[in-house]
Structures are given as C-alpha cells and as structure tokens.
Design a protein around this motif. Structure first.
Motif, PDB file in Angstrom:
ATOM      1  N   THR A   8       0.833  -1.203   0.000  1.00 24.63           N
ATOM      2  CA  THR A   8       0.000   0.000   0.000  1.00 24.63           C
ATOM      3  C   THR A   8       0.864   1.248   0.000  1.00 24.63           C
ATOM      4  O   THR A   8       0.586   2.215  -0.728  1.00 24.63           O
ATOM      5  CB  THR A   8      -0.934   0.002   1.220  1.00 24.63           C
ATOM      6  OG1 THR A   8      -1.726  -1.185   1.211  1.00 24.63           O
ATOM      7  CG2 THR A   8      -1.852   1.214   1.201  1.00 24.63           C
ATOM      8  N   ILE A   9       1.910   1.244   0.801  1.00 29.76           N
ATOM      9  CA  ILE A   9       2.824   2.393   0.837  1.00 29.76           C
ATOM     10  C   ILE A   9       3.435   2.607  -0.538  1.00 29.76           C
ATOM     11  O   ILE A   9       3.564   3.743  -1.012  1.00 29.76           O
ATOM     12  CB  ILE A   9       3.904   2.191   1.913  1.00 29.76           C
ATOM     13  CG1 ILE A   9       3.277   2.185   3.309  1.00 29.76           C
ATOM     14  CG2 ILE A   9       4.972   3.285   1.812  1.00 29.76           C
ATOM     15  CD1 ILE A   9       4.233   1.781   4.415  1.00 29.76           C
ATOM     16  N   ALA A  10       3.809   1.526  -1.205  1.00 32.72           N
ATOM     17  CA  ALA A  10       4.412   1.642  -2.537  1.00 32.72           C
ATOM     18  C   ALA A  10       3.446   2.292  -3.519  1.00 32.72           C
ATOM     19  O   ALA A  10       3.840   3.142  -4.331  1.00 32.72           O
ATOM     20  CB  ALA A  10       4.836   0.269  -3.034  1.00 32.72           C
ATOM     21  N   VAL A  11       2.170   1.916  -3.450  1.00 37.84           N
ATOM     22  CA  VAL A  11       1.179   2.527  -4.344  1.00 37.84           C
ATOM     23  C   VAL A  11       1.028   4.014  -4.029  1.00 37.84           C
ATOM     24  O   VAL A  11       0.974   4.853  -4.940  1.00 37.84           O
ATOM     25  CB  VAL A  11      -0.180   1.804  -4.230  1.00 37.84           C
ATOM     26  CG1 VAL A  11      -1.242   2.549  -5.034  1.00 37.84           C
ATOM     27  CG2 VAL A  11      -0.069   0.371  -4.699  1.00 37.84           C
ATOM     28  N   LEU A  12       0.971   4.355  -2.751  1.00 38.70           N
ATOM     29  CA  LEU A  12       0.851   5.757  -2.370  1.00 38.70           C
ATOM     30  C   LEU A  12       2.016   6.574  -2.912  1.00 38.70           C
ATOM     31  O   LEU A  12       1.832   7.656  -3.481  1.00 38.70           O
ATOM     32  CB  LEU A  12       0.785   5.882  -0.843  1.00 38.70           C
ATOM     33  CG  LEU A  12      -0.501   5.385  -0.173  1.00 38.70           C
ATOM     34  CD1 LEU A  12      -0.330   5.341   1.343  1.00 38.70           C
ATOM     35  CD2 LEU A  12      -1.687   6.277  -0.550  1.00 38.70           C
ATOM     36  N   VAL A  13       3.218   6.060  -2.741  1.00 41.98           N
ATOM     37  CA  VAL A  13       4.405   6.786  -3.213  1.00 41.98           C
ATOM     38  C   VAL A  13       4.364   6.963  -4.727  1.00 41.98           C
ATOM     39  O   VAL A  13       4.720   8.028  -5.259  1.00 41.98           O
ATOM     40  CB  VAL A  13       5.684   6.036  -2.782  1.00 41.98           C
ATOM     41  CG1 VAL A  13       6.904   6.587  -3.507  1.00 41.98           C
ATOM     42  CG2 VAL A  13       5.870   6.125  -1.274  1.00 41.98           C
ATOM     43  N   ASN A  14       3.908   5.933  -5.434  1.00 44.57           N
ATOM     44  CA  ASN A  14       3.893   5.988  -6.898  1.00 44.57           C
ATOM     45  C   ASN A  14       2.754   6.827  -7.461  1.00 44.57           C
ATOM     46  O   ASN A  14       2.889   7.425  -8.537  1.00 44.57           O
ATOM     47  CB  ASN A  14       3.807   4.571  -7.469  1.00 44.57           C
ATOM     48  CG  ASN A  14       5.084   3.776  -7.264  1.00 44.57           C
ATOM     49  OD1 ASN A  14       6.167   4.347  -7.263  1.00 44.57           O
ATOM     50  ND2 ASN A  14       4.966   2.466  -7.081  1.00 44.57           N
ATOM     51  N   LYS A  15       1.651   6.902  -6.722  1.00 43.46           N
ATOM     52  CA  LYS A  15       0.462   7.571  -7.258  1.00 43.46           C
ATOM     53  C   LYS A  15       0.283   9.007  -6.762  1.00 43.46           C
ATOM     54  O   LYS A  15      -0.369   9.814  -7.429  1.00 43.46           O
ATOM     55  CB  LYS A  15      -0.791   6.783  -6.886  1.00 43.46           C
ATOM     56  CG  LYS A  15      -0.840   5.372  -7.455  1.00 43.46           C
ATOM     57  CD  LYS A  15      -1.283   5.350  -8.890  1.00 43.46           C
ATOM     58  CE  LYS A  15      -1.558   3.934  -9.362  1.00 43.46           C
ATOM     59  NZ  LYS A  15      -1.966   3.903 -10.792  1.00 43.46           N
ATOM     60  N   VAL A  16       0.828   9.327  -5.596  1.00 39.51           N
ATOM     61  CA  VAL A  16       0.661  10.674  -5.040  1.00 39.51           C
ATOM     62  C   VAL A  16       1.703  11.597  -5.652  1.00 39.51           C
ATOM     63  O   VAL A  16       2.907  11.299  -5.629  1.00 39.51           O
ATOM     64  CB  VAL A  16       0.783  10.650  -3.499  1.00 39.51           C
ATOM     65  CG1 VAL A  16       0.798  12.072  -2.945  1.00 39.51           C
ATOM     66  CG2 VAL A  16      -0.353   9.848  -2.898  1.00 39.51           C
ATOM     67  N   ASP A  17       1.255  12.722  -6.155  1.00 39.25           N
ATOM     68  CA  ASP A  17       2.146  13.667  -6.830  1.00 39.25           C
ATOM     69  C   ASP A  17       2.735  14.663  -5.832  1.00 39.25           C
ATOM     70  O   ASP A  17       2.556  15.885  -5.936  1.00 39.25           O
ATOM     71  CB  ASP A  17       1.382  14.410  -7.926  1.00 39.25           C
ATOM     72  CG  ASP A  17       2.311  15.248  -8.803  1.00 39.25           C
ATOM     73  OD1 ASP A  17       3.524  14.964  -8.829  1.00 39.25           O
ATOM     74  OD2 ASP A  17       1.814  16.197  -9.441  1.00 39.25           O
ATOM     75  N   GLY A  18       3.421  14.116  -4.838  1.00 33.66           N
ATOM     76  CA  GLY A  18       4.042  14.949  -3.810  1.00 33.66           C
ATOM     77  C   GLY A  18       4.693  14.054  -2.775  1.00 33.66           C
ATOM     78  O   GLY A  18       4.535  12.828  -2.797  1.00 33.66           O
ATOM     79  N   PRO A  19       5.433  14.638  -1.832  1.00 35.93           N
ATOM     80  CA  PRO A  19       6.096  13.851  -0.804  1.00 35.93           C
ATOM     81  C   PRO A  19       5.084  13.098   0.058  1.00 35.93           C
ATOM     82  O   PRO A  19       4.076  13.663   0.473  1.00 35.93           O
ATOM     83  CB  PRO A  19       6.851  14.898   0.025  1.00 35.93           C
ATOM     84  CG  PRO A  19       6.916  16.111  -0.834  1.00 35.93           C
ATOM     85  CD  PRO A  19       5.709  16.083  -1.696  1.00 35.93           C
TER      86      PRO A  19
END
Length: 277
Positions: free
Chosen positions: A198-209
């Motif tokens: 889930t963290i990996a998806v967040l990092v890849n999909k969120v356009d910011g830190p």
C-alpha cells in the motif's frame, strides 16, 4: 516575517526527499525537542497528543489555539533546526479560523504544519473533501501572504480511522491526496498504513512527498526509504513511551519498593546542560 524564518522554511521543504526521508521523532516540550535535536534530527516536529497530555488535556481538538501554540513557540525558540507544528484540524471551525491558526504558527516561529481531515466532533469520520480543501487553501493563502513558504502537510485519516470498506480506502486516500495537493498542500501524510504494498502505491500515485507514521510493527526507516517515502514520523509514540516509564517506575516503587524502571536515564547533568544552552 524574517529572512531567517524564510530560510528555515526552505530548509524544511528541501528535507522532503523521496528515498532519503526526513525522520521526525516527535517532541512535545523544550526538553524533548532539545534531545531530539541533539540526537541529530534535521528538523523538529511536535505531536499534538504529547502537547495536549503535557498540558492536562486529551488529544483530539480539545486544546484551544493559544494553548496549543504556546509550546510550539517555546520549542521554535529553543532549537536551531526548522520546526513543524501538528495543529490537528486547525483549531478552528472554518477556513478563516484556520488562516488565523497559520498566522499564529508563523508568529510562533514554526515553518510547517500538519493539518488533518478527521472530523472528531461531527457526524462523519472525515471532513468532506471540498470543505477540507477550503481549509487547506486558507492555510496556503495565509502562509503566502506572510512571505514564508510554510510546508503544509495534509493528513488523510482514511486508514487511521478505518473509514469505509477496507478495499475502498486506497482509492479514497488517493482521491483526497490529489484534491488536497491541488488546494495548496505540499505533502501528504497517511498514518495507519504499514503494509509495504500500500505504501508503494501511495508513493507511486501521489504527486508529492509522502509521509508515513512509523513505530513498532512498521517497516524500518531503511525499508521506507527504499519504497520512496519522503518523511517518517513517530507521532505520539515517544510521548507514550516516556509516560510508560512514569507508570512502570511508580508501580515498582509503590509496590515492590525497587527502582529498576528508572534506568537507563538521561543523566541529570547532561539534561541540565542541554537546557542551559
């Protein structure tokens, strides 16, 4: 606002590097902030829970703005690194009130905020997206008017508060992240997520830190760095651990009459010298 504060704000912003995260052992008073700084922290973040507990109140939008920001001012004056303040949901009922809170944060000397979308006093768990966007936009406008590039970290409580069906939380989190960043947030904080996929998806999909909450049961800082996380917070866990020492030591002394829970400890002279700086 001073150029010095603008520089600290720019410094805090630059510390958000995906893959080389800013690690924040959250403080709640000057002593804990000085200790964290002395241990090498590049910035100091407050924990609203720790601040509230130290002032005799529960966490959860109970403290008023002035009471909550007074410790922030003391901490910002006591350390040489940037300070970011946990302002819960903004200590305000409306966007204008959030703007006043941001002005207070800047007056206190801090250069970042966490602002959450939990609606603790309302009929729903989270604020409607449009309403939260208005609050974030007000925070952004107040900071911009001051000339200080305040780092606005938008906290999304879908996972922490277990909102909705589990298989819908990721999509809702991503929807809120996109909206909050468009409204003026600089980063996104998603506490309650420890699953690496889930963290990996967040990092890849969120356009910011992306900021995650870490502690027992969470991936290590190194593992989070490998996933591309930009900020790792320990939240209230340091304060909880400190208060557990109080409880264990008190139970031991009042019960068996021994004192083993009091070691190890920061030596009196070391702590005193740290606060004499």
């Amino acid at each position: 606002m001073t150029t010095h504060q603008q520089q600290r704000a720019a410094q805090l912003r630059a510390l958000h590097r995906p893959g080389s995260p800013l690690v924040l052992p959250n403080a709640w008073d000057v002593a804990s902030a000085r200790l964290v700084e002395a241990c090498g922290a590049a910035a100091v973040a407050t924990t609203s829970a720790g601040v509230a507990w130290s002032l005799g109140a529960p966490d959860g939008d109970v403290l008023g703005r002035d009471a909550a920001l007074a410790p922030v001012a003391r901490i910002a004056a006591a350390v040489t690194v940037p300070v970011t303040a946990d302002v819960e949901s903004g200590y305000a009922a409306d966007p204008d009130g959030v703007a006043r809170t941001v002005a207070g944060v800047l007056d206190a000397g801090a250069v970042g905020i966490n602002i959450e979308d939990a609606a603790l006093a309302g009929p729903v768990a989270l604020r409607p997206v449009a309403g939260q966007c208005a609050r974030i936009a007000a925070a952004r406008a107040a900071a911009d008017a001051s000339g200080v590039p305040l780092f606005v970290n938008a906290r999304i409580d879908t996972y922490l508060r277990q909102v909705g069906e589990p298989d819908e939380r990721l999509a809702e989190t991503l929807r809120r992240a996109e909206a909050y960043l468009s409204a003026g947030a600089d980063g996104v904080f998603v506490p309650g997520v420890v699953d690496v996929s889930t963290i990996a998806v967040l990092v890849n999909k969120v356009d910011g830190p992306v900021n995650v909450l870490a502690g027992p049961g969470a991936p290590t800082v190194g593992a989070l760095a490998d996933l591309g996380v930009a900020r790792v917070s320990l939240g209230s866990s340091l304060a909880e651990a400190a208060y557990d020492v109080v409880r264990r030591a008190a139970v031991e002394a009042l019960g068996g009459g021994t004192y083993t829970a009091l070691t190890p400890a920061v030596p009196y002279g070391e702590l005193n010298a740290l606060l004499l700086r």
